[in-house]
Every structure is written in structure tokens, then in C-alpha cells.
Design a protein around this motif. Structure first.
Motif, short mmCIF file in Angstrom:
data_model
loop_
_atom_site.label_atom_id
_atom_site.label_comp_id
_atom_site.label_asym_id
_atom_site.label_seq_id
_atom_site.Cartn_x
_atom_site.Cartn_y
_atom_site.Cartn_z
N PRO A 26 24.74 49.16 42.88
CA PRO A 26 24.73 48.80 44.31
C PRO A 26 25.98 48.02 44.72
O PRO A 26 26.44 48.12 45.85
CB PRO A 26 23.47 47.95 44.45
CG PRO A 26 22.61 48.32 43.29
CD PRO A 26 23.55 48.61 42.18
N SER A 27 26.55 47.25 43.78
CA SER A 27 27.74 46.45 44.06
C SER A 27 28.96 47.34 44.25
O SER A 27 29.74 47.18 45.20
CB SER A 27 27.98 45.45 42.93
OG SER A 27 26.81 44.74 42.61
N LEU A 28 29.16 48.27 43.32
CA LEU A 28 30.32 49.15 43.38
C LEU A 28 30.30 49.99 44.64
O LEU A 28 31.35 50.23 45.26
CB LEU A 28 30.35 50.05 42.14
CG LEU A 28 30.68 49.34 40.82
CD1 LEU A 28 30.34 50.24 39.64
CD2 LEU A 28 32.15 48.95 40.78
N ALA A 29 29.12 50.44 45.05
CA ALA A 29 29.01 51.29 46.23
C ALA A 29 29.44 50.58 47.51
O ALA A 29 29.83 51.22 48.48
CB ALA A 29 27.58 51.81 46.36
N HIS B 195 36.71 34.90 33.21
CA HIS B 195 36.75 36.23 33.85
C HIS B 195 35.58 36.42 34.81
O HIS B 195 35.56 37.39 35.58
CB HIS B 195 36.78 37.34 32.78
CG HIS B 195 35.43 37.82 32.36
ND1 HIS B 195 35.10 39.16 32.33
CD2 HIS B 195 34.33 37.15 31.95
CE1 HIS B 195 33.84 39.29 31.93
NE2 HIS B 195 33.36 38.10 31.69
N ASP B 196 34.62 35.52 34.78
CA ASP B 196 33.48 35.58 35.70
C ASP B 196 33.78 34.98 37.07
O ASP B 196 32.91 35.00 37.95
CB ASP B 196 32.28 34.83 35.11
CG ASP B 196 31.54 35.64 34.06
OD1 ASP B 196 31.57 36.88 34.12
OD2 ASP B 196 30.92 35.03 33.17
N TRP B 197 35.01 34.48 37.26
CA TRP B 197 35.31 33.75 38.49
C TRP B 197 36.67 34.15 39.05
O TRP B 197 37.58 34.56 38.32
CB TRP B 197 35.29 32.24 38.21
CG TRP B 197 33.95 31.78 37.73
CD1 TRP B 197 33.57 31.59 36.43
CD2 TRP B 197 32.79 31.53 38.53
NE1 TRP B 197 32.24 31.23 36.38
CE2 TRP B 197 31.73 31.18 37.65
CE3 TRP B 197 32.55 31.55 39.90
CZ2 TRP B 197 30.46 30.87 38.11
CZ3 TRP B 197 31.28 31.23 40.36
CH2 TRP B 197 30.25 30.89 39.48
N SER B 198 36.80 34.01 40.37
CA SER B 198 38.07 34.28 41.04
C SER B 198 39.08 33.19 40.69
O SER B 198 38.73 32.14 40.13
CB SER B 198 37.86 34.34 42.55
OG SER B 198 37.45 33.07 43.04
N ILE C 29 37.94 45.86 38.35
CA ILE C 29 37.29 46.17 39.62
C ILE C 29 35.78 45.92 39.53
O ILE C 29 35.15 45.53 40.52
CB ILE C 29 37.58 47.62 40.03
CG1 ILE C 29 39.07 47.77 40.36
CG2 ILE C 29 36.73 48.03 41.23
CD1 ILE C 29 39.56 46.88 41.49
N SER C 30 35.19 46.11 38.36
CA SER C 30 33.77 45.78 38.19
C SER C 30 33.53 44.31 38.46
O SER C 30 32.53 43.93 39.10
CB SER C 30 33.30 46.14 36.78
OG SER C 30 33.30 47.53 36.58
N MET C 31 34.44 43.45 37.98
CA MET C 31 34.28 42.02 38.21
C MET C 31 34.49 41.66 39.68
O MET C 31 33.83 40.77 40.21
CB MET C 31 35.25 41.22 37.33
CG MET C 31 35.02 41.40 35.83
SD MET C 31 33.29 41.19 35.33
CE MET C 31 32.96 39.52 35.86
N LYS C 32 35.40 42.35 40.34
CA LYS C 32 35.58 42.13 41.78
C LYS C 32 34.32 42.52 42.53
O LYS C 32 33.86 41.80 43.43
CB LYS C 32 36.77 42.92 42.32
CG LYS C 32 36.93 42.78 43.83
CD LYS C 32 38.18 43.43 44.35
CE LYS C 32 38.26 43.29 45.87
NZ LYS C 32 38.23 41.88 46.32
N ALA C 33 33.74 43.67 42.16
CA ALA C 33 32.53 44.14 42.83
C ALA C 33 31.38 43.16 42.64
O ALA C 33 30.58 42.95 43.55
CB ALA C 33 32.14 45.52 42.29
N PHE C 34 31.33 42.55 41.47
CA PHE C 34 30.20 41.68 41.13
C PHE C 34 30.26 40.37 41.90
O PHE C 34 29.32 40.01 42.60
CB PHE C 34 30.21 41.43 39.62
CG PHE C 34 28.99 40.72 39.10
CD1 PHE C 34 27.74 41.28 39.21
CD2 PHE C 34 29.10 39.48 38.49
CE1 PHE C 34 26.61 40.64 38.72
CE2 PHE C 34 27.99 38.82 37.99
CZ PHE C 34 26.74 39.41 38.12
#
Length: 426
Positions: A174-177, A324-327, A374-379
């Protein structure tokens, strides 16, 4: 007569043949059957191959993938983009209803028997399993007959593998979409609650806040971390051997969860004492993981790493698989929060991904890092970083950090990123 230039397809064919032959020679030498869909490759889930054999395997995989994309042509490449999500969809269906367990390992069964056993619609069962069989997950040797393949057998009684599948399907899909929508709604945001996850899950909270409210989702998330790091390239041994802990006496493991890194460090270095810090709901489970003989040298401490560090004057502050879990904004805050506790010469050691510069890796290997990024950005608007970005974080957090550089141990997925506090004692 001039030799014609060898094109990319011919080069890839040569690479595939050379690398595959070398890989198969290993199987022959060890009396292993040639890999097949039915029987798999005969290797254990985390079996470590010799480095040259692993390299040959990766070379063949990368070349076949590139060959596949070249032969598709430009239009076919773009049209194929939805592809593997359908494999994931079929596996999600299989795991959601525990279908793999309903198929006897030897003789197989029928679609009707599966539907009856799981209490499912026969048409749905048939369609989803035939979809999965198109990727060799299950096989239909005769009409309406279902038998296992090596891949479908992996789905039996493997809770961490199922946790990984469920996590991708329920949390990330759902995040990636909605990630592109998030870039439009919150341009350039670094906030964890302004991401694809926020829109996909219709929440104003960060993913971590959402997940921790549900104990089952929280446990699944932790199982996924364990499963994802089960490959030898994520082994804690790379950190233990890649950094000199001999002169270290005290370590604070910031965000150390249930103490996996701390336990390994304490076992290898009997002179080290370690404080493991994490959120209250996580750290309360530390005691049951620490061996009795290490209890005097490993202790837990509740701590939010965005607040000032309470444990002062340690030699090393370790951040393993945290940043890597944070901006960037929040990683800088984590580093700023350490500074009140640092003594002169104290080191901050980050064990995390460091993306090599463009062109240093094969296309396939680089693609893997870009997908993670990009997965981490989506999350939650987090990211994976290159060397320049890691150095920038320390510089922006406090100029008194001296960035010491980055090393990537042989065979490791995670780099060792170091900085030293040169601000003097408090």
C-alpha cells in the motif's frame, strides 16, 4: 579481415555460459544434483558458498537478467514492469490461507481438496495456484492435480518467511502504490508521517507508531528483521572482525533491540561492558535473550535516541541498522542527541548500508540498492546512503565530529562507518 565488434548480447551469452559452467562444477564436485524446480539446488537456506562460486552464481544471474531485458527490447522492458507483483500476490494468497500445508509432500492433491480443506472458493484457489505455478511455485502435472515444487515446500512451517511475505504485502505494497502521490502532496518532506505509507494506510502517525500499537504486527516486523538478516552477508561477524574492539571497554548499543550485537560482542571480547538501549516495549524483552554468563556485562536501558544520551563517557556508541530507518533530518537529530554524553576520543560506529558510487557495481547489484532506497522512502521517508551523504550527516550534526571514513568488510552487506568526537571532555 577485421574482427567484427562483439555486441552486448553475445558478451552476455559468453558470461552466462562461463559462469554457469563454473557454478555447476561445484555441484558435480560435491555430488549435488543439478538445480531443478522440483528438487531445488540441494543447498541449505543460509549455506555459504565459496566466494568464487558465489561470484560465479551472481555473475550468471546478472547476465541472464540483463540478457532477458535486452531481448525484450525497449517497449517490452517497460511493458514487463508490472510482472513480479503477480507472483507476490499469489504467494500472499497461499500464505494467508496456509495452502502449502494442505498439499501432501509426496503424492499431491487436487484444487477441490485444497478449497474444501481451507474453506475457500474453488475458482479462486484454482486461479491463484495456477498463477503461482506459472513461476514454478506448485506444479500442475495433470489437469486439477497439484504437487509441490522446491519453492512451494519452502512455504511450509516457515513462520519468518511468512512474516516477510505478509510484511511486504500488508505494510509495503500500500505504501509503494501511493509514494508518487506523497511526493506531490508533501514535496521534499522528511517527515515519517508524510510518506506513501501515510496515504496507503490512511494515517497521520509514523509507521513505527502504527505497527507498535498491534502486538502481532510488532512481532511480525521483528521477525522480518531477523529473517532479512539471516544471510551471511549481514552477519555480525563482519562488524566484530572489521572494527578493532580490543582497546574498547564500554559500548552503548543505541537502538540495540534484544541485544544480538551486544551478545556477540560480549562473547568475543570478555573485557567489554555493554548497555543496550531501546524503546520500553522492546527493551523489556532483553533479559530473556542474554545468556546467564553475560548478565553482569550486558544491561538494558530505556531510551529514545532523539533525546539527549543519558549514558556518558562510553568508548563507543554503536548504531547498527538504525539510521537507514530515518530521513537525513532525523539522523542528524540522533547524532546531535549523542553529543552531551561524548568524551574526547569517543567513537560513533554506524553499521549500515553504504551505496557505492554509480558505475562501481553491476547493473543488477545497483538496482537492488536503488529498490531498497525507494522502499525506505515509501515507508517513512527514510533512505539508504552513499559515502558522501554519511559524511554530511556528521558534519551537519556537529563540526566537532571527525569523520574517519567507511570500510566494507569482504563479503559484508553492511559497511562500518566511523566518526570520532574531537570536542574534548565535557
Amino acid at each position: 579481415m577485421a574482427t567484427p565488434n562483439v555486441g552486448p548480447v553475445t558478451q552476455l551469452l559468453t558470461q552466462v555460459q562461463r559462469s554457469t559452467v563454473k557454478y555447476l562444477e561445484y555441484f558435480s564436485m560435491h555430488s549435488l544434483p543439478e538445480p531443478s524446480y522440483k528438487d531445488g539446488d540441494g543447498l541449505g537456506p543460509n549455506q555459504q558458498l565459496p566466494s568464487d562460486i558465489e561470484a560465479a552464481r551472481n555473475s550468471a544471474l546478472e547476465a541472464t537478467e540483463e540478457l532477458h531485458q535486452l531481448l525484450l527490447g525497449p517497449l517490452g522492458l517497460i511493458l514487463s514492469s508490472p510482472g513480479d507483483q503477480y507472483l507476490m500476490l499469489s504467494i500472499q494468497y497461499i500464505c494467508r490461507y496456509n495452502i502449502a500445508e494442505l498439499v501432501p509432500l509426496q503424492e499431491g492433491t487436487t484444487f477441490q481438496a485444497i478449497a474444501t480443506g481451507a474453506g475457500l472458493n474453488l475458482k479462486d484457489v484454482t486461479r491463484f495456484l495456477r498463477l503461482s505455478a506459472a513461476w514454478h511455485v506448485f506444479h500442475e502435472p495433470a489437469r486439477d492435480k497439484v504437487v509441490h515444487t522446491a519453492a512451494s515446500r519452502l512455504l511450509i512451517n516457515n513462520p519468518k518467511l511468512k512474516a516477510w511475505i505478509d510484511n511486504i504485502a500488508e505494510e509495503f505494497w500500500p505504501s509503494l502504490a501511493r509514494t508518487v502521490d506523497a511526493t506531490q502532496r508533501w514535496p521534499g518532506s522528511e517527515e515519517p508521517n508524510e510518506s506513501g505509507y501515510s496515504l496507503g494506510h490512511n494515517t497521520d502517525d509514523s509507521p513505527f507508531e502504527v505497527i507498535k500499537r498491534d502486538p502481532l504486527r510488532q512481532q511480525r516486523f521483528m521477525d522480518v528483521q531477523s529473517f532479512s538478516h539471516s544471510h551471511h552477508s549481514f552477519s555480525i561477524d563482519h562488524l566484530l572482525d572489521g572494527f578493532d574492539f580490543n582497546s574498547v571497554r564500554t559500548i552503548v548499543d543505541v537502538g540495540g533491540a534484544h541485544g544480538k550485537a551486544a551478545i556477540a560482542l560480549a562473547q568475543k571480547y570478555p573485557h567489554i561492558e555493554i548497555i543496550v538501549q531501546d524503546q520500553p516495549q522492546v527493551i523489556k524483552g532483553l533479559k530473556q535473550h542474554v545468556p546467564v554468563d553475560l548478565e553482569g556485562r550486558i544491561r538494558g536501558m530505556e531510551h529514545d535516541f532523539f533525546t539527549p544520551q543519558p549514558s556518558k563517557d562510553a568508548d563507543v556508541y554503536l548504531l547498527r541498522w538504525v539510521m537507514h530507518d530515518w530521513s537525513d533530518k532525523y539522523c542528524i537529530k540522533i547524532l546531535e542527541s549523542l553529543t552531551p554524553a561524548l568524551k574526547g576520543g569517543a567513537k560513533v560506529v554506524v553499521s549500515d548500508i553504504c551505496i557505492p558510487e554509480p558505475g562501481q557495481l553491476s547493473v543488477a547489484a545497483d538496482r537492488g540498492f536503488r529498490q531498497m532506497d525507494i522502499s525506505m522512502k515509501a515507508f517513512n521517508n527514510a533512505r539508504e546512503r552513499d559515502a558522501e551523504t554519511w559524511a554530511m550527516l556528521f558534519e551537519r550534526a556537529d563540526p566537532r565530529y571527525e569523520f574517519l571514513g567507511i570500510t566494507i568488510p569482504q563479503g559484508a552487506r553492511m559497511a562500518i562507518i566511523q566518526a570520532q568526537w574531537r570536542g574534548g571532555d565535557r
